[in-house]
Scaffold this motif. Structure first.
Motif, PDB file in Angstrom:
ATOM      1  N   LEU A 275       0.833  -1.206   0.000  1.00 34.27           N
ATOM      2  CA  LEU A 275       0.000   0.000   0.000  1.00 34.27           C
ATOM      3  C   LEU A 275       0.870   1.260   0.000  1.00 34.27           C
ATOM      4  O   LEU A 275       0.605   2.215  -0.745  1.00 34.27           O
ATOM      5  N   VAL A 276       1.896   1.254   0.836  1.00 39.89           N
ATOM      6  CA  VAL A 276       2.790   2.421   0.921  1.00 39.89           C
ATOM      7  C   VAL A 276       3.545   2.619  -0.386  1.00 39.89           C
ATOM      8  O   VAL A 276       3.651   3.743  -0.903  1.00 39.89           O
ATOM      9  N   VAL A 277       4.080   1.531  -0.942  1.00 41.66           N
ATOM     10  CA  VAL A 277       4.867   1.623  -2.174  1.00 41.66           C
ATOM     11  C   VAL A 277       4.003   2.112  -3.335  1.00 41.66           C
ATOM     12  O   VAL A 277       4.397   3.004  -4.098  1.00 41.66           O
ATOM     13  N   VAL A 278       2.811   1.542  -3.488  1.00 42.55           N
ATOM     14  CA  VAL A 278       1.950   1.867  -4.634  1.00 42.55           C
ATOM     15  C   VAL A 278       1.341   3.262  -4.509  1.00 42.55           C
ATOM     16  O   VAL A 278       1.337   4.049  -5.470  1.00 42.55           O
ATOM     17  N   PHE A 279       0.823   3.612  -3.327  1.00 46.44           N
ATOM     18  CA  PHE A 279       0.067   4.847  -3.189  1.00 46.44           C
ATOM     19  C   PHE A 279       0.874   6.026  -2.634  1.00 46.44           C
ATOM     20  O   PHE A 279       0.369   7.154  -2.603  1.00 46.44           O
ATOM     21  N   PHE A 280       2.106   5.787  -2.230  1.00 49.38           N
ATOM     22  CA  PHE A 280       2.889   6.863  -1.629  1.00 49.38           C
ATOM     23  C   PHE A 280       4.265   6.993  -2.276  1.00 49.38           C
ATOM     24  O   PHE A 280       4.598   8.023  -2.855  1.00 49.38           O
ATOM     25  N   LEU A 281       5.055   5.934  -2.223  1.00 49.34           N
ATOM     26  CA  LEU A 281       6.410   6.009  -2.764  1.00 49.34           C
ATOM     27  C   LEU A 281       6.433   6.171  -4.286  1.00 49.34           C
ATOM     28  O   LEU A 281       7.399   6.704  -4.833  1.00 49.34           O
ATOM     29  N   SER A 282       5.381   5.711  -4.969  1.00 49.94           N
ATOM     30  CA  SER A 282       5.353   5.783  -6.432  1.00 49.94           C
ATOM     31  C   SER A 282       5.457   7.224  -6.938  1.00 49.94           C
ATOM     32  O   SER A 282       6.044   7.479  -7.985  1.00 49.94           O
TER      33      SER A 282
END
Length: 455
Positions: A275-282
């Motif tokens: 969730l963090v990688v897809v919706f934030f770190l991306s």
């Protein structure tokens, strides 16, 4: 000596058993439920989740070398009955699915036949293997020379299939051929002979000696158990096991030692990190990459060797917040000249730690756990602070209980590190999924409030 060096192949039996069970749970319904118009994705997610929840509360995977066949079959029967009811309960909520008692009965009968055969063969052949080859034994000593201690020693030597190699007694009160030495000589003996378990007669030890022995055993990952005395009142942190009819008290393990708990925590880690990688770190990564590159030369990401689970090396990833320098083993201090302007911002908001979600996906870290220290800190404090090495019994975390309680940043005194270790050990010994959620929420709150030691 690290835990990895002390390990034996028994630690793989639970994961293998879980995999075998999952093969049966996932595979057999495809043969028997094909005509039921079943959505296998939803059904498998439902039944696997329920399987592990039931297994956790029934102790289905809590099988040890001294567990009796009757106890094993009791666990299987309990798991089978509850799981059958859970599977039946799925069908009323799936309107398009056709209910078939015959298909359910055949599927679950074969599933548990598979499980019973596998567990029985494993249990039987492992005992035979120990007797035939002398492998997979645990080295054990007994402190004290009481009647109960002698009975336990006789049990170890007569029940070879239990898989214990008795190395000797230790006592300050008795001296004979069976007693290897007094209590002061135990610590050297434990290390030199790679002892796995200590059995203590409580009448032999003072409170101070018990305390020192427990701390030593914690630091060196040695199991410690107590031979009960009916005149003593035992702590609630002790549990009782039976080797045939012989009672032995054990210090309770951390919940994080349980395979089902490890599985649940790993699933949560993967889900949360994705969730963090897809919706934030991306979208955050390209922005920070440009800002970091504009201010100073060097890579966007900084990686640093840190000690992880069982003190195994891994590379911890961060957004680079400093000028390129050669003092990577020196922690940041207040007004550190190495820190860049964008670095101060991302360190203050903890954004520099965000790439560690990739470490979580790689299985090197957890979302919540003890923060990974520098190797130099391990060398400095490993022998100086009691229970320091206990933190390496679990995966390090992106955030942790010590951090949300304010013990983060520069270590200025030994007291700063002692408080970190106190909270790390408390977390390990009292883990719950709810505690993880609380720590995550508090971490987010602290980021928006700002933290004094985040520099």
């Amino acid at each position: 000596m690290t835990a990895a060096q002390r390990g034996r192949y028994s630690k793989y039996l639970k994961p293998i058993s879980i995999i075998i069970d999952l093969i049966a749970l996932i595979g057999l319904p495809f043969f028997f439920f094909r005509e039921l118009k079943l959505n296998f994705w939803y059904f498998n997610l439902y039944q696997i989740s329920c399987w592990f929840i039931i297994a956790y509360f029934s102790g289905f995977y809590e099988i040890y070398r001294y567990t009796t066949p009757v106890q094993i079959f009791s666990k299987i029967a309990k798991q089978a009955v509850i799981f059958l009811l859970v599977v039946i309960a799925f069908f009323p909520f799936s309107k398009e699915t056709i209910f078939s008692g015959r298909a359910i009965a055949l599927s679950l009968s074969l599933t548990f036949s598979w499980i019973i055969i596998f567990k029985s063969l494993t249990f039987y052949y492992l005992k035979k293997y120990r007797i035939a080859t002398g492998s997979n034994y645990r080295n054990a000593i007994i402190i004290g020379y009481s009647k109960e201690a002698i009975r336990l020693k006789d049990l170890f030597t007569t029940r070879i299939d239990f898989g214990y190699r008795f190395l000797g007694f230790f006592s300050d009160k008795v001296q004979n051929k069976e007693v290897k030495g007094d209590l002061s000589s135990i610590y050297t003996f434990l290390i030199e002979n790679k002892v796995d378990e200590i059995y203590c007669s409580l009448g032999e030890l003072s409170n101070e000696k018990i305390k020192n022995l427990v701390e030593f055993a914690d630091e060196h990952n040695i199991g410690i158990k107590f031979i009960p005395d009916s005149k003593e009142i035992f702590s609630k942190n002790l549990k009782i096991d039976y080797y045939e009819f012989f009672p032995v008290l054990s210090l309770q393990k951390s919940p994080l030692d349980e395979p089902v708990v490890m599985f649940v925590k790993r699933v949560f880690d993967i889900f949360f990190s994705l969730l963090v990688v897809v919706f934030f770190l991306s979208w955050l990564t390209p922005i920070l990459a440009i800002l970091i590159k504009l201010e100073s030369k060097g890579p966007v990401f900084f990686k640093q060797s840190r000690p992880g689970l069982n003190e195994q090396e891994f590379f911890c990833y961060k957004f680079r917040s400093m000028q390129i320098n050669s003092m990577t083993e020196k922690e940041a201090s207040r007004n550190d000249p190495r820190v860049t302007r964008i670095g101060r911002f991302i360190r203050k908001t903890s954004l520099d730690e965000m790439p560690q979600f990739f470490n979580v996906l790689l299985g090197e870290m957890s979302v919540v756990g003890p923060r990974p220290h520098l190797w130099s800190q391990n060398k400095t404090y490993g022998n100086r602070i009691k229970k320091y090495m206990v933190r390496h019994h679990v995966k390090p975390g992106i955030t942790g209980l010590a951090q949300v309680r304010g013990f983060r940043g520069e270590i200025e005194t030994d007291e700063d590190m002692i408080n970190r270790i106190k909270y790390d050990v408390f977390y390990i010994e009292n883990w719950s999924l709810l505690l993880d959620f609380k720590i995550i929420v508090q971490t987010v709150i602290n980021i928006f409030k700002g933290e004094e030691k985040a520099y």
